[in-house]
Structures are given as C-alpha cells and as structure tokens.
Motif scaffolding. Structure first.
Motif, PDB file in Angstrom:
ATOM      1  N   ARG A 157     -41.888  -6.719   3.084  1.00  0.00           N
ATOM      2  CA  ARG A 157     -41.464  -5.347   2.818  1.00  0.00           C
ATOM      3  C   ARG A 157     -42.639  -4.395   3.055  1.00  0.00           C
ATOM      4  O   ARG A 157     -43.761  -4.652   2.591  1.00  0.00           O
ATOM      5  N   GLY A 158     -42.397  -3.343   3.833  1.00  0.00           N
ATOM      6  CA  GLY A 158     -43.454  -2.370   4.118  1.00  0.00           C
ATOM      7  C   GLY A 158     -44.212  -2.623   5.406  1.00  0.00           C
ATOM      8  O   GLY A 158     -44.938  -1.753   5.878  1.00  0.00           O
ATOM      9  N   ASP A 159     -44.040  -3.808   5.982  1.00  0.00           N
ATOM     10  CA  ASP A 159     -44.692  -4.097   7.269  1.00  0.00           C
ATOM     11  C   ASP A 159     -44.184  -3.138   8.351  1.00  0.00           C
ATOM     12  O   ASP A 159     -43.022  -2.720   8.325  1.00  0.00           O
ATOM     13  N   VAL A 160     -45.040  -2.861   9.317  1.00  0.00           N
ATOM     14  CA  VAL A 160     -44.644  -2.081  10.484  1.00  0.00           C
ATOM     15  C   VAL A 160     -44.319  -3.052  11.619  1.00  0.00           C
ATOM     16  O   VAL A 160     -45.154  -3.889  11.982  1.00  0.00           O
ATOM     17  N   ILE A 161     -43.102  -2.961  12.142  1.00  0.00           N
ATOM     18  CA  ILE A 161     -42.702  -3.824  13.253  1.00  0.00           C
ATOM     19  C   ILE A 161     -42.354  -2.967  14.464  1.00  0.00           C
ATOM     20  O   ILE A 161     -41.695  -1.942  14.332  1.00  0.00           O
ATOM     21  N   LEU A 162     -42.866  -3.377  15.618  1.00  0.00           N
ATOM     22  CA  LEU A 162     -42.494  -2.747  16.884  1.00  0.00           C
ATOM     23  C   LEU A 162     -41.603  -3.725  17.638  1.00  0.00           C
ATOM     24  O   LEU A 162     -41.963  -4.896  17.800  1.00  0.00           O
ATOM     25  N   VAL A 163     -40.433  -3.250  18.063  1.00  0.00           N
ATOM     26  CA  VAL A 163     -39.472  -4.093  18.773  1.00  0.00           C
ATOM     27  C   VAL A 163     -39.297  -3.544  20.182  1.00  0.00           C
ATOM     28  O   VAL A 163     -38.962  -2.368  20.353  1.00  0.00           O
ATOM     29  N   SER A 164     -39.538  -4.367  21.188  1.00  0.00           N
ATOM     30  CA  SER A 164     -39.314  -3.917  22.558  1.00  0.00           C
ATOM     31  C   SER A 164     -37.903  -4.288  22.995  1.00  0.00           C
ATOM     32  O   SER A 164     -37.275  -5.169  22.398  1.00  0.00           O
ATOM     33  N   ALA A 165     -37.404  -3.613  24.016  1.00  0.00           N
ATOM     34  CA  ALA A 165     -36.005  -3.765  24.427  1.00  0.00           C
ATOM     35  C   ALA A 165     -35.124  -3.652  23.186  1.00  0.00           C
ATOM     36  O   ALA A 165     -34.242  -4.469  22.936  1.00  0.00           O
ATOM     37  N   ALA A 166     -35.386  -2.595  22.427  1.00  0.00           N
ATOM     38  CA  ALA A 166     -34.816  -2.471  21.083  1.00  0.00           C
ATOM     39  C   ALA A 166     -33.306  -2.287  21.092  1.00  0.00           C
ATOM     40  O   ALA A 166     -32.638  -2.575  20.101  1.00  0.00           O
ATOM     41  N   ALA A 167     -32.759  -1.789  22.191  1.00  0.00           N
ATOM     42  CA  ALA A 167     -31.310  -1.608  22.261  1.00  0.00           C
ATOM     43  C   ALA A 167     -30.626  -2.835  22.852  1.00  0.00           C
ATOM     44  O   ALA A 167     -29.404  -2.887  22.928  1.00  0.00           O
ATOM     45  N   GLY A 168     -31.399  -3.808  23.270  1.00  0.00           N
ATOM     46  CA  GLY A 168     -30.834  -5.047  23.801  1.00  0.00           C
ATOM     47  C   GLY A 168     -30.273  -5.912  22.690  1.00  0.00           C
ATOM     48  O   GLY A 168     -30.405  -5.598  21.501  1.00  0.00           O
ATOM     49  N   ALA A 169     -29.662  -7.005  23.069  1.00  0.00           N
ATOM     50  CA  ALA A 169     -28.950  -7.829  22.102  1.00  0.00           C
ATOM     51  C   ALA A 169     -29.870  -8.337  21.000  1.00  0.00           C
ATOM     52  O   ALA A 169     -29.606  -8.164  19.807  1.00  0.00           O
ATOM     53  N   VAL A 170     -30.958  -8.963  21.397  1.00  0.00           N
ATOM     54  CA  VAL A 170     -31.880  -9.498  20.393  1.00  0.00           C
ATOM     55  C   VAL A 170     -32.604  -8.357  19.679  1.00  0.00           C
ATOM     56  O   VAL A 170     -32.758  -8.364  18.460  1.00  0.00           O
ATOM     57  N   GLY A 171     -33.023  -7.356  20.446  1.00  0.00           N
ATOM     58  CA  GLY A 171     -33.769  -6.238  19.874  1.00  0.00           C
ATOM     59  C   GLY A 171     -33.019  -5.538  18.762  1.00  0.00           C
ATOM     60  O   GLY A 171     -33.572  -5.255  17.701  1.00  0.00           O
ATOM     61  N   GLN A 172     -31.749  -5.249  18.984  1.00  0.00           N
ATOM     62  CA  GLN A 172     -31.019  -4.534  17.929  1.00  0.00           C
ATOM     63  C   GLN A 172     -30.753  -5.411  16.718  1.00  0.00           C
ATOM     64  O   GLN A 172     -30.724  -4.930  15.584  1.00  0.00           O
ATOM     65  N   ALA A 173     -30.625  -6.705  16.951  1.00  0.00           N
ATOM     66  CA  ALA A 173     -30.468  -7.608  15.809  1.00  0.00           C
ATOM     67  C   ALA A 173     -31.764  -7.665  15.001  1.00  0.00           C
ATOM     68  O   ALA A 173     -31.763  -7.543  13.774  1.00  0.00           O
ATOM     69  N   VAL A 174     -32.892  -7.817  15.696  1.00  0.00           N
ATOM     70  CA  VAL A 174     -34.190  -7.863  15.008  1.00  0.00           C
ATOM     71  C   VAL A 174     -34.423  -6.573  14.222  1.00  0.00           C
ATOM     72  O   VAL A 174     -34.815  -6.591  13.053  1.00  0.00           O
ATOM     73  N   GLY A 175     -34.159  -5.436  14.888  1.00  0.00           N
ATOM     74  CA  GLY A 175     -34.398  -4.154  14.234  1.00  0.00           C
ATOM     75  C   GLY A 175     -33.559  -3.980  12.982  1.00  0.00           C
ATOM     76  O   GLY A 175     -34.056  -3.504  11.957  1.00  0.00           O
ATOM     77  N   GLN A 176     -32.310  -4.370  13.064  1.00  0.00           N
ATOM     78  CA  GLN A 176     -31.433  -4.194  11.899  1.00  0.00           C
ATOM     79  C   GLN A 176     -31.793  -5.163  10.771  1.00  0.00           C
ATOM     80  O   GLN A 176     -31.740  -4.808   9.594  1.00  0.00           O
ATOM     81  N   ILE A 177     -32.142  -6.387  11.119  1.00  0.00           N
ATOM     82  CA  ILE A 177     -32.571  -7.338  10.080  1.00  0.00           C
ATOM     83  C   ILE A 177     -33.824  -6.799   9.392  1.00  0.00           C
ATOM     84  O   ILE A 177     -33.924  -6.790   8.163  1.00  0.00           O
ATOM     85  N   ALA A 178     -34.767  -6.325  10.204  1.00  0.00           N
ATOM     86  CA  ALA A 178     -36.030  -5.816   9.659  1.00  0.00           C
ATOM     87  C   ALA A 178     -35.778  -4.609   8.756  1.00  0.00           C
ATOM     88  O   ALA A 178     -36.387  -4.479   7.682  1.00  0.00           O
ATOM     89  N   ARG A 179     -34.879  -3.736   9.200  1.00  0.00           N
ATOM     90  CA  ARG A 179     -34.533  -2.559   8.382  1.00  0.00           C
ATOM     91  C   ARG A 179     -33.925  -3.003   7.053  1.00  0.00           C
ATOM     92  O   ARG A 179     -34.291  -2.508   5.975  1.00  0.00           O
ATOM     93  N   GLN A 180     -33.010  -3.959   7.094  1.00  0.00           N
ATOM     94  CA  GLN A 180     -32.383  -4.466   5.863  1.00  0.00           C
ATOM     95  C   GLN A 180     -33.422  -5.032   4.907  1.00  0.00           C
ATOM     96  O   GLN A 180     -33.228  -5.009   3.695  1.00  0.00           O
ATOM     97  N   GLU A 181     -34.507  -5.560   5.474  1.00  0.00           N
ATOM     98  CA  GLU A 181     -35.517  -6.216   4.626  1.00  0.00           C
ATOM     99  C   GLU A 181     -36.677  -5.294   4.274  1.00  0.00           C
ATOM    100  O   GLU A 181     -37.708  -5.758   3.775  1.00  0.00           O
ATOM    101  N   GLY A 182     -36.505  -3.997   4.557  1.00  0.00           N
ATOM    102  CA  GLY A 182     -37.480  -3.022   4.045  1.00  0.00           C
ATOM    103  C   GLY A 182     -38.713  -2.820   4.903  1.00  0.00           C
ATOM    104  O   GLY A 182     -39.748  -2.355   4.420  1.00  0.00           O
ATOM    105  N   LEU A 183     -38.623  -3.144   6.202  1.00  0.00           N
ATOM    106  CA  LEU A 183     -39.760  -2.890   7.089  1.00  0.00           C
ATOM    107  C   LEU A 183     -39.636  -1.498   7.719  1.00  0.00           C
ATOM    108  O   LEU A 183     -38.557  -0.903   7.744  1.00  0.00           O
ATOM    109  N   HIS A 184     -40.753  -1.013   8.216  1.00  0.00           N
ATOM    110  CA  HIS A 184     -40.761   0.221   9.003  1.00  0.00           C
ATOM    111  C   HIS A 184     -40.564  -0.202  10.460  1.00  0.00           C
ATOM    112  O   HIS A 184     -41.420  -0.872  11.032  1.00  0.00           O
ATOM    113  N   VAL A 185     -39.422   0.189  11.053  1.00  0.00           N
ATOM    114  CA  VAL A 185     -39.004  -0.375  12.331  1.00  0.00           C
ATOM    115  C   VAL A 185     -39.119   0.652  13.458  1.00  0.00           C
ATOM    116  O   VAL A 185     -38.470   1.695  13.422  1.00  0.00           O
TER     117      VAL A 185
END
Lengths: 353, 353
Positions: A157-185
């Motif tokens: 929680r609170g980590d900063v994550i950078l996701v590339s190809a963020a609108a792609g299939a894996v990217g949007q899944a990673v971003g949403q999981i990270a958001r649910q878990e309290g990261l800065h995405v």
C-alpha cells in the motif's frame, strides 16, 4: 459439411505480418455428421483471444523460446478459445457445456482430441461475471497480471507503480489490481483516448501519452520521488527511463517487450543504457510466464478476488471485439499495433447461431 | 610531527582520473605527541584496499548512488584500512591491537573519532589465515562474493556459472567458492596471464580472454548448453552475450559494471540489446550491496567456511600489493585498468616500522 473458416498461419513474418501472405482466412470445412474424436469432443466456437505472445510464436522453429513455434500451414494458435460443446466422447466434458480451450486453433468448429481434454476447462460463470471475462481477467490475462504483480512486484500500500501499455489487456488488469490494493498507479499509453480511458474509466492515479510528451519528463513529473514497481510490457526507451527513475530496492516485472516483437532481422534493436541502475539501486528485474509454479500458485486468490471485484462493479473488464472470422487478420494486426482498448477478442460466432 | 602522506582526492574526474590533477599524494603531517580523540583512538596504518567502488564515489555530490560521494580536498576513502593502534581513549579498542577500519581515509597515520569506533573491527586472526586475508576474502570482498552468490545466484551442484573479471578480487572469490561447491566455473579475463592464473592457480573449469576471442563464440564454446548463473562485474557486451546464453530460470548477479565506470560525460554508453531474454527465459537479474540485510546475513557461514578453506589450502587469497604511499595513485589506476591479479592492496607501512 458446413463452412469452417480458420485464421491461417501461412509463413514466418519478417517484421510486420503481411495480410494475404503470412496470414489468411480460409474455409477448411467441418463435417457436422462425424462422431467426436475417440475420448475427445467437438465444438462450435464463440470467441478466440488475441495476445501479443502469438507474434512471438510466429518464428522459425530453430529460435528457442518458452512456447513452441507455431506450425506453418496450420491455423493460428490462440491462447484461449471459448466454445459450446456439440458432441462428446468423454464423461469429463458434457454436451451443451461451455468450455475454454488453451492454446487452441482459431477456427469456427473444432474436433478436439483426447490429448487436449486435460487443457480444457469447463466454465461455470459466477453471478455477475460475463462469459468474456473468462477470456481475460478470469483467464490467463488476469492470471498473468495478478500472479506476476504479487510474486515479483511485491506491492505494498502506498507504493508507486508505473504500468506500460496501460490500456492493453494485461496493463489494465495490473493497474486496476494495484489501484484496489492502495498503490499510486501511473499508466503509459500511446494515444489520448487511452489516456482518458485509464484515468476516467479504470481509475489510474495519472498517466501520460508517450507519443506526445518526452518520456523522461513525464515520469519525473508524475513520480517525482521515483518508482517502486515498473510493470514492463514494452521494453525499449520506457524501460530505460524507468531504470533511471527506480527507487532503491525497486522491482521490475518483465512481462513483455512488445516494442521489439516486430523488429525485422535487419533492424537495429534498442539498447538499454541504464542497466547499471540494477547494481546501484539493488533492483530486482525478473521475467516469468503465467504457467510458472510461482505465478500460477496465486490462482485461487485471483479467482476469488477478481470475480468479486467484477461482480461488485469496482473492476472493469474492457474488451475490444473484432466481429467475425473474415476480419481475423485485421483484428490481430490492430492488437499488435496497440490500437485496441482492453483485451482483444475475436468473436467467432454468436452463442445463439 | 612526523610525515603523514595521504592519497588525496583533488577534483572530480571526467572519465579516467588524471594523476597530479584529480589524485595526488601529499604530506599533511601527524602529531605523535597529541592524545587520541575523545572516545577514539590513533593508528599507524599498515594496509589500505583498492576497490572499483572508489571510482563510483569520485562523483559530483548531486549524482545519487548507494554510497556517498567522496569529499574533494580530503583523502581518498578506502573500503578497508588495516592499522595498529597507537593510543586509545576507548575500552573497546586496546593499544597495540590490530584493527580494520571501514570507509576510512587512505593515510599513514589516523586520528579516529569516537563516531567511527562502531565501524572498527578488532582483528584476531584465525590460525593459518594471514592478516591481509581480512582485507579480502575474510573482509568485504569475500562477504560480497559469498553473500551475493548464495542469495541471488542460488548455486546448485552442477550449475554452470560464468564469472566476469574473474581474476579480480570479487571474481576470484566467487569462482573459488563456486568450485568448492561443485559448480562448473567459467571465467572471463582480459589477458592470457590471468587466464592461466584462474585455471591453473584457482582451479576454474575453463575460461577465455575476451580481448583475443569473440565473446559470443567463447561462451557458446565453453557453455554449449547455456549458463545457469552469470556473475556480472563488468556490464557491457559480455552482459549482452550472457543474456543471450542464459538457461531458463537463470540468475544474473549484478555486482558491478566496471566497463561503464569511466565513461566520461560525453561518451556513448553501451546499450544492452538482449534484455528481452529476461522475459523469454524468466531470468532473475538482481543488484545488491554488501550491507543489504539479505547479503550480510550470510556472514557467519562465510566466516567459518572461507577461513577453513584458506587454512586447509584449498582456497587462495591472492593479493596484488602496491608498495608505499608514493605509489598510491598508480596502484589505484592499475586496479581500475584491470591490470592487477587478485585483490589490490596498498601497503602503507611494514608492521615492524
């Protein structure tokens, strides 16, 4: 015999696949009257998935990689094909059931041999979870995102994550999981429509369009204190910038290098210059595939959490659907070009037809 | 006052340090009659170590890294200085004892403040272990090698390990530890004398001279089935070749990138092209410094095993000794150029004098 159009792999592409030469659509026919293979079953297929990894398998057999090269002259292998069972010769698969077939030919009808039964999953959709989610967030895409983010990324929680190809299939899944878990995405995308999408639809904290803004400036602006996790789907220059902006003990989840997939044999490949950051900042940079035991062991947790997030509306499963086998080649090239929002799916047939 | 020559850091080098400009030897004098600092002690120094990491600390203060920049106008900081205690004002350090001081000025005499007592180690040599071993295999060099090889490299009997800068201080320690533990050890070195040394003196399985043979050909010849562990002290082209030759689930221990340390601000840096192997082969590529808790936790095991290997003769502690403070600059440059066999040590004074 009925029509059975298939997405055909004709020759190994050098660089971008050429429609009509490397990839075609052909009708190979299907005998509806024939019995199912001994111990196997037949299907009428509804959906097939597009995935960047398919391009990696379109290579000469002599080039080693984690998944086998596709066979020239056979249909393109999709990561997932979802179908309805027509006839079955195995008690494990019932007629009329919906099945998810792994690494399966992209075709309208399938005669599935006994040997493929063990890699076939019978789907019993959970309430509030649409069928197509089993091709993405509830399938291998979601497993890839959930397993690798947790196993290698070690999010806190609170980590900063950078996701590339963020609108792609894996990217949007990673971003949403990270958001649910309290990261800065923070998301990187290649056009403004996608930028709007990841922030306003998917709830990323921020993002940038790498085609419009200097990448280094953007990352420093959005992550002034540095990055804890870089989820890398692209490689290339963004990877280099991420290396320069990682915090000490940062993690790089090496999921893909789509920026390099279509480098022809004569192209000059991008060279990563900031790799000495691995030493200076004590980074951990690690690759995986979804079938690795350390990744797949997160499946039960993924199944429960992601299904709940989809059902309660906090998690979007966004699909980009190409309609009909006749458009199979263009849908594939669109996915490779990064034009699609979300998981790319080929709709082979309606479930009613 | 007696003579107290110091190895002085005069200005930040741009590329290779320039003798007489960036680095000098100066006599700053030492008052033998003065009492020790309050709570501290004074020493007459016997040895100081040279280490590639010193070059990394000769940088502008604005450039972040894991260790602080050296202060211009002060003596060069050595990783280890070994001295005899002249006077002491602390019960922890007895007069006449031998002490190992961490990150200490390179000088003939030292007045050590109370604040440095906690980073001072009193040496009680084990039987059969020479004093200089505490500057290398029994010091931070050996700790670096032992801790990182085990923590990140995860060696298993029969694994193939490639060690770069194999005749250097860390390289020869890694190679000998790996050999003791039943690995197949391949070394890369920059001249034939070193090649002979690592094979015939240190017991490496094989090796090559990267200045004489195409690196890719050499690695394929010596590791036809691929590499399980690449212990990277150099970065650059050899790192690229290693990436191309790693086995699935291989580990890259990122210890140093000496090939890049003297790239001046105007130079073009080497770009690593084969980084997509991290994804394809599910590699783990990780950096560290010796003070990381995950590395230092191997100390007790290192202390016991390495002391025993030295004492029983199965493990060589090879030192390259520069004699006298007047030669401090040339000894340092020789270490940076990779001319020295083994751990580079500056002999400040004889223990008898």
């Amino acid at each position: 015999m009925v029509q059975n159009k298939v997405f055909m792999y004709k020759s190994v592409p050098d660089g971008w696949p050429v429609p009509g030469k490397d990839l075609t659509v052909e009708d190979i026919g299907f005998d509806e009257a024939a019995p199912p293979p001994k111990g196997g079953f037949t299907t009428k297929n509804l959906y097939a998935t597009y995935d960047p990894s398919q391009r990696g398998r379109m290579r000469h057999e002599t080039v080693k990689s984690y998944s086998p090269a596709m066979a020239v002259g056979k249909p393109v292998v999709s990561v997932h094909v979802l179908g309805k069972v027509l006839k079955s010769d195995t008690p494990k698969i019932k007629e009329g059931s919906t099945v998810l077939m792994m690494s399966h030919y992209t075709e309208e009808y399938s005669a599935v041999p006994e040997s493929a039964v063990k890699s076939t999953q019978v789907i019993e959709p959970k309430p509030g979870v649409p069928l197509t989610a089993y091709l993405g967030l509830m399938g291998m895409t979601g497993m890839t995102a959930y397993g690798s983010l947790h196993e290698i990324g070690q999010p806190k929680r609170g980590d900063v994550i950078l996701v590339s190809a963020a609108a792609g299939a894996v990217g949007q899944a990673v971003g949403q999981i990270a958001r649910q878990e309290g990261l800065h995405v923070i998301g990187s995308v290649g056009d403004d429509k996608k930028l709007d999408f990841i922030i306003n639809e998917l709830g990323f904290s921020s993002g940038f369009n790498y085609k419009k803004e200097n990448i280094s400036d953007a990352v420093k602006r959005l992550a002034p204190d540095g990055i804890d996790i870089y989820y890398d789907n692209v490689g290339g220059e963004l990877l280099d910038v991420a290396l320069a902006n990682m915090k000490d003990f940062g993690r790089i989840v090496a999921c893909g290098t789509i920026s390099t997939y279509n480098d022809g044999s004569n192209s000059t490949r991008y060279g990563v210059q900031n790799y000495s950051a691995v030493v200076r900042k004590r980074l951990r940079w690690q690759g995986f595939i979804v079938y690795d035991p350390t990744i797949i062991r997160w499946k039960k947790e993924r199944d429960e959490k992601v299904a709940q997030w989809i059902a309660d509306g906090s998690f979007k499963s966004v699909d980009y659907v190409t309609h009909g086998m006749d458009h199979a080649v263009e849908g594939f090239l669109g996915m490779l070009k990064g034009e699609n929002l979300g998981k790319s799916i080929l709709k082979v047939a309606d479930s009613e037809s």
